[in-house]
Structure formats: structure tokens, C-alpha cells
Design a protein around this motif. Structure first.
Motif, PDB file in Angstrom:
ATOM      1  N   ILE A  48     -63.518  25.648 -89.034  1.00  0.00           N
ATOM      2  CA  ILE A  48     -64.478  25.772 -90.168  1.00  0.00           C
ATOM      3  C   ILE A  48     -65.918  26.066 -90.005  1.00  0.00           C
ATOM      4  CG2 ILE A  48     -64.854  25.670 -93.101  1.00  0.00           C
ATOM      5  CD1 ILE A  48     -62.271  25.823 -92.432  1.00  0.00           C
ATOM      6  N   TYR A 104     -64.500  18.217 -94.650  1.00  0.00           N
ATOM      7  CA  TYR A 104     -63.893  19.296 -94.808  1.00  0.00           C
ATOM      8  C   TYR A 104     -62.461  18.540 -94.733  1.00  0.00           C
ATOM      9  CZ  TYR A 104     -66.911  21.900 -92.823  1.00  0.00           C
ATOM     10  OH  TYR A 104     -68.354  23.361 -92.961  1.00  0.00           O
ATOM     11  N   VAL A 123     -68.556  31.126 -95.610  1.00  0.00           N
ATOM     12  CA  VAL A 123     -67.482  30.688 -94.832  1.00  0.00           C
ATOM     13  C   VAL A 123     -66.846  31.492 -93.902  1.00  0.00           C
ATOM     14  CG1 VAL A 123     -65.482  28.661 -94.697  1.00  0.00           C
ATOM     15  CG2 VAL A 123     -67.066  28.822 -96.956  1.00  0.00           C
ATOM     16  N   ALA A 141     -63.780  31.675 -90.917  1.00  0.00           N
ATOM     17  CA  ALA A 141     -62.981  30.365 -90.143  1.00  0.00           C
ATOM     18  C   ALA A 141     -61.542  31.466 -89.144  1.00  0.00           C
ATOM     19  CB  ALA A 141     -61.552  30.031 -91.252  1.00  0.00           C
TER      20      ALA A 141
END
Length: 261
Positions: free
Chosen positions: A167, A184, A209, A211
Motif C-alpha cells: 500500500i 496495515y 491511497v 495500491a
């Protein structure tokens, strides 16, 4: 029927097509799993705390499953075609009993090579196959290829899982009240989500965020949990090595035959 080493164009075409499909699959997944595929959600826990999650709202597209099947089939077929090409080049007439064999053990492989089903494989190529160890506990890449190919050909398409290996989080503003937990959790492959943080009631959190997404093998006898793109590239490289070995030895034998009185 192809003459001499011209027959090796067939396994090479299949190999190149498989590599092209790998590139297509990688591009398809990159488009499908862009950042719009994710959603930031906040759930309220039993104690009133905010549970911040990143959730994937898209599954593996059906097209990816069919592209993967075609890629695997081409790689597996290329092995059979390479053995056939050698038989043709070395003068076998209408060689119907050729294929690249797989076995449970070394002894099982030797037994198969002595059987009628593989009688048209030239002796020198049989020796190469023995050295390649296409049996359980031998060449894991080749055995794995055969294992993942069989169900997708004879039963059903593979069902890859989604994995997010990491992430990237940019926190813009954070005012956290207790009790708070940062860090996380691991990606939940069943729920397709990850918990980013838990912060107390009345907390304020603003962040961005991103990913990366992998699809991984699951429910297979080989490669379980391994990223599909990386592993299929490894398999393709191994198939290329096998084709090169068979072609090289075939050319050596042709030179020996041509120089013999």
C-alpha cells in the motif's frame, strides 16, 4: 509435411504467441485494476471507532481468465510440437506417436518413453527429456505448466485470486483520538480489502491511497499463491530453453548423419 528443421517454426510460433498473450494479460489487468477499482470506506466498530479500509470493487475479468488459458495451452503445446519437429527432422515417417511426456516419477517416465505411445521420439530426444526431469519432484516449472494446463483444458477455467502486495499511503491530515491502531493488516483475499487504520470516535483523517494489484494462482497443485504474470514468464523462459535444447540436439544429429558414409 515440414522438412528437416523447418518444423521447429511451429513450437517457436506458439511460444511467441504465448509471450504476446502474457503482454496482453498484463495490459488488461493494468487497465482493469486502475485506482478507480478501489474504494475508501469507513466502518464504525463496536466501540464507535472508525475502521478505515481500502476495498477493491472489481473482480478478475472473465477475459483475463480466457487469455490465461490460451497462454498456458500454447506453452504446453509448444513442448509437444518441439518433440514432433525433431522426429520429422530426423527422418521419422508420419510420426504419430510423439509428445512431450509427463510422469509421476523417474521410473514412470522411463516406462512411458518405452511405450508405444512415444515410440516415434528419437533416442537422443528421449535422453534430453529424461535430463529435463518432467516428473513430480523434478522440474517444477514444467510439471507446474502441465498441472495448470490440464484443468483449464479439460474441466474449467482457472479462478485466480486477487492480491495487493503493498500500500502507498499519503496522509494529508490526521487528528486521531484514542483508542487508535495504525499499520496495515494483510490483504484479505476473500473480502478483497485491507484495514488501513482504526482511530477513535471523533477522529479526523484525510489521505490518499494507491495500491498495485496482482492476480495469483489458487486451487492448483502447483504455483499456489504465486503471482501469475511473473510465474508464467518463468515458465515461458523454461519452455524456450527446452525448445532450444531439442532443436540444438536435432541439428547435431543431422550433421552427424550427413557426415556419415
Amino acid at each position: 509435411m515440414p522438412r528437416r528443421t523447418e518444423a521447429f517454426s511451429s513450437p517457436k510460433i506458439l511460444l511467441e504467441r504465448a509471450r504476446s498473450l502474457i503482454r496482453d494479460l498484463e495490459a488488461l489487468l493494468r487497465r482493469h485494476f486502475d485506482q478507480s477499482a478501489f474504494e475508501n470506506i469507513v466502518e464504525i466498530g463496536d466501540l464507535g471507532q472508525q475502521i478505515h479500509k481500502l476495498k477493491l470493487i472489481r473482480g478478475v475479468p472473465d477475459e483475463a481468465k480466457t487469455v490465461l488459458k490460451d497462454c498456458i495451452s500454447n506453452l504446453r503445446d509448444a513442448l509437444d510440437h518441439a518433440v514432433y519437429a525433431s522426429a520429422v527432422a530426423l527422418g521419422r515417417k508420419d510420426p504419430e506417436d510423439t509428445a512431450f511426456p509427463f510422469a509421476a516419477t523417474h521410473a514412470d517416465l522411463l516406462g512411458k518413453l518405452r511405450s508405444k505411445k512415444f515410440k516415434d521420439i528419437p533416442d537422443v530426444i528421449q535422453q534430453i527429456i529424461i535430463e529435463l526431469k518432467p516428473y513430480v519432484g523434478g522440474n517444477d516449472l514444467l510439471v507446474g505448466l502441465n498441472r495448470i494446463r490440464n484443468p483449464s483444458t479439460h474441466m474449467s477455467l482457472l479462478r485466480p485470486l486477487i492480491d495487493v502486495p503493498g500500500i502507498n499511503m499519503n496522509i494529508k491530515k490526521l487528528s486521531a483520538n484514542p483508542p487508535s491502531t495504525f499499520g496495515y493488516t494483510e490483504w484479505d483475499c476473500v473480502r478483497n480489502e485491507i484495514i488501513l487504520m482504526e482511530i477513535g470516535m471523533g477522529s479526523i483523517a484525510e489521505y490518499e491511497v494507491s495500491a498495485p494489484v496482482n492476480i495469483v494462482f489458487t486451487d492448483t497443485k502447483s504455483f499456489n499463491g504465486e503471482p501469475i504474470i511473473e510465474k508464467i514468464l518463468e515458465v515461458a523462459n523454461e519452455v524456450e530453453r527446452v525448445i532450444a535444447m531439442i532443436e540444438f540436439q536435432t541439428r547435431v544429429q543431422l550433421r552427424l548423419l550427413s557426415s556419415s558414409p
